[in-house]
Write a protein that holds these residues in place. Structure first.
Motif, PDB file in Angstrom:
ATOM      1  N   ASN A   1       0.815  -1.216   0.000  1.00  0.00           N
ATOM      2  CA  ASN A   1       0.000   0.000   0.000  1.00  0.00           C
ATOM      3  C   ASN A   1       0.849   1.265   0.000  1.00  0.00           C
ATOM      4  O   ASN A   1       0.333   2.362  -0.141  1.00  0.00           O
ATOM      5  CB  ASN A   1      -0.943   0.016   1.213  1.00  0.00           C
ATOM      6  CG  ASN A   1      -2.009  -1.040   1.061  1.00  0.00           C
ATOM      7  OD1 ASN A   1      -2.278  -1.466  -0.055  1.00  0.00           O
ATOM      8  ND2 ASN A   1      -2.588  -1.463   2.155  1.00  0.00           N
TER       9      ASN A   1
ATOM     10  N   GLY B   1       2.011   5.521  -2.900  1.00  0.00           N
ATOM     11  CA  GLY B   1       0.703   5.897  -3.406  1.00  0.00           C
ATOM     12  C   GLY B   1       0.741   7.181  -4.214  1.00  0.00           C
ATOM     13  O   GLY B   1       1.818   7.631  -4.645  1.00  0.00           O
ATOM     14  N   TYR B   2      -0.417   7.778  -4.373  1.00  0.00           N
ATOM     15  CA  TYR B   2      -0.595   8.964  -5.220  1.00  0.00           C
ATOM     16  C   TYR B   2       0.312  10.115  -4.770  1.00  0.00           C
ATOM     17  O   TYR B   2       0.961  10.762  -5.590  1.00  0.00           O
ATOM     18  CB  TYR B   2      -2.062   9.389  -5.167  1.00  0.00           C
ATOM     19  CG  TYR B   2      -2.403  10.456  -6.175  1.00  0.00           C
ATOM     20  CD1 TYR B   2      -2.868  10.120  -7.435  1.00  0.00           C
ATOM     21  CD2 TYR B   2      -2.267  11.807  -5.863  1.00  0.00           C
ATOM     22  CE1 TYR B   2      -3.174  11.089  -8.377  1.00  0.00           C
ATOM     23  CE2 TYR B   2      -2.568  12.791  -6.786  1.00  0.00           C
ATOM     24  CZ  TYR B   2      -3.038  12.424  -8.042  1.00  0.00           C
ATOM     25  OH  TYR B   2      -3.325  13.384  -8.962  1.00  0.00           O
TER      26      TYR B   2
ATOM     27  N   ASN C   1      -7.145   0.591  -3.662  1.00  0.00           N
ATOM     28  CA  ASN C   1      -7.187   1.251  -4.971  1.00  0.00           C
ATOM     29  C   ASN C   1      -7.348   2.754  -4.791  1.00  0.00           C
ATOM     30  O   ASN C   1      -8.220   3.207  -4.053  1.00  0.00           O
ATOM     31  CB  ASN C   1      -8.358   0.718  -5.807  1.00  0.00           C
ATOM     32  CG  ASN C   1      -8.343   1.309  -7.200  1.00  0.00           C
ATOM     33  OD1 ASN C   1      -7.378   1.111  -7.945  1.00  0.00           O
ATOM     34  ND2 ASN C   1      -9.378   2.065  -7.541  1.00  0.00           N
ATOM     35  N   ASP C   2      -6.515   3.526  -5.475  1.00  0.00           N
ATOM     36  CA  ASP C   2      -6.665   4.987  -5.448  1.00  0.00           C
ATOM     37  C   ASP C   2      -7.335   5.397  -6.750  1.00  0.00           C
ATOM     38  O   ASP C   2      -6.739   5.311  -7.827  1.00  0.00           O
ATOM     39  CB  ASP C   2      -5.296   5.657  -5.304  1.00  0.00           C
ATOM     40  CG  ASP C   2      -5.437   7.140  -4.963  1.00  0.00           C
ATOM     41  OD1 ASP C   2      -6.369   7.782  -5.505  1.00  0.00           O
ATOM     42  OD2 ASP C   2      -4.640   7.647  -4.157  1.00  0.00           O
ATOM     43  N   SER C   3      -8.600   5.845  -6.640  1.00  0.00           N
ATOM     44  CA  SER C   3      -9.372   6.130  -7.857  1.00  0.00           C
ATOM     45  C   SER C   3      -8.846   7.349  -8.611  1.00  0.00           C
ATOM     46  O   SER C   3      -9.254   7.600  -9.739  1.00  0.00           O
ATOM     47  CB  SER C   3     -10.858   6.294  -7.527  1.00  0.00           C
ATOM     48  OG  SER C   3     -10.980   7.316  -6.576  1.00  0.00           O
ATOM     49  N   ARG C   4      -7.924   8.106  -7.999  1.00  0.00           N
ATOM     50  CA  ARG C   4      -7.300   9.198  -8.765  1.00  0.00           C
ATOM     51  C   ARG C   4      -6.447   8.612  -9.889  1.00  0.00           C
ATOM     52  O   ARG C   4      -6.182   9.270 -10.885  1.00  0.00           O
ATOM     53  CB  ARG C   4      -6.451  10.093  -7.851  1.00  0.00           C
ATOM     54  CG  ARG C   4      -7.302  10.994  -6.969  1.00  0.00           C
ATOM     55  CD  ARG C   4      -6.462  11.719  -5.955  1.00  0.00           C
ATOM     56  NE  ARG C   4      -5.964  10.809  -4.918  1.00  0.00           N
ATOM     57  CZ  ARG C   4      -5.250  11.196  -3.858  1.00  0.00           C
ATOM     58  NH1 ARG C   4      -4.925  12.461  -3.696  1.00  0.00           N
ATOM     59  NH2 ARG C   4      -4.849  10.312  -2.961  1.00  0.00           N
TER      60      ARG C   4
END
Ligand SMILES: O=P(O)(O)O[C@@H]1C[C@H](O)[C@@H](CO)O1
Length: 292
Positions: free
Chosen positions: A11, A14-15, A159-162
């Motif tokens: 994880n 990330g973004y 899940n990062d929807s960006r």
């Protein structure tokens, strides 16, 4: 973090990490690339195509892993090619170097935040298909993700929807229009007799396959086998980047137990060098024809 990471460890990166890496790079170059290129084993000479370059060692880029493999210079180079702004990875990192799939594919998320719309991914691979010859170029039309089907893939984790949807389709991973363009250009450049279209199979490496494994891959429908590319493609498709992939066939996989052939990395690098001019011409012409 090693390659066989736990779900919680995957994880990370990330973004926000991709954003800070993209900002780091954008503040150090005036290039605003819409095309990204990843160079496989022995194919980093493609960097010579670029003009007006800004170059960064992977080790100096926040959150990037360092390449440890001969034939992978470990540089990220921004430059111009055919009047287009391009970002090129001169070499890549692999899961067998001890990295998670997420770490291996992280540069592609950075590409997305740099503004990249099309990813050109290249690799060295062994031929499973008995009609293929050493030195052939194969436009990738599909892949078999042996590593990822079992859960070792960069999209596992929150899940990062960006970036994209939780359940991205992969049946259209290799863009049809880009494949047609690549094959058409190969024809026009007189490369038809050694350019194929086929299926890339991904195993983790670093070992070359056994005879039984090669026979299995043949039954499964693989044309070539390699140790990279697929994590990068998954991440690219997840965040909406179009993908064009090319494998250079550097060796024939050994499929007979009494064969004297033994695949090795030196042979892979030598063939990369031998075919580099053709690969460079194809990619260069291809970049010139891409419409965003
Ligand atoms: O980065 P690629 O997939 O081109 O490298 C291939 C797979 C192994 O890293 C190496 C084996 O020779 O070449």
């Amino acid at each position: 973090m090693n390659g066989f990471t736990t779900l919680s460890a995957s994880n990370v990166l990330g973004y926000e990490d991709a954003k800070s890496t993209a900002e780091f790079l954008l503040s150090r170059t005036d290039h605003r690339p819409t095309i990204g290129v990843i160079c496989g084993s022995g194919l980093g000479g493609m960097v010579k195509l670029l003009t007006d370059t800004d170059s960064f060692e992977f080790r100096d880029i926040p959150n990037f892993a360092t390449s440890t493999v001969v034939g992978h210079a470990g540089k990220l180079v921004f430059g111009s090619l055919q009047d287009k702004s391009v970002v090129l990875m001169q070499g890549r990192v692999h899961m067998y170097e001890g990295h998670s799939a997420r770490k291996v594919a992280f540069p592609v998320r950075v590409f997305k935040l740099l503004g990249v719309k099309t990813l050109i991914v290249t690799n060295a691979a062994g031929a499973i298909n008995r009609t293929y010859n050493v030195g052939d170029l194969m436009v990738i039309c599909d892949h078999i993700n042996l590593v990822g089907l079992a859960g070792l893939n960069p999209l596992v984790g929150v899940n990062d929807s960006r970036f994209g949807t939780r359940f991205p389709p992969m049946s259209t991973a290799y863009d049809k229009g880009l494949r047609s363009l690549g094959l058409k250009l190969a024809s026009e450049l007189g490369m038809k007799e050694f350019v194929r279209e086929g299926v890339y199979s991904f195993q983790s490496g670093p070992m070359f396959e056994t005879v039984g494994e090669c026979r299995l891959l043949n039954v499964l429908g693989a044309d070539v086998t390699g140790m990279s590319t697929v994590p990068e493609v998954l991440v690219a498709r997840h965040c909406g980047i179009r993908v064009f992939g090319v494998s250079l066939v550097t060796n024939r996989c050994v499929m007979e137990l009494d064969s004297d052939e033994v695949p090795n990395h030196e042979e892979v690098l030598m063939m990369g060098e031998k075919r580099s001019a053709d690969m460079q011409r194809l990619i260069s012409e291809f970049v010139g024809k891409i419409v965003d």
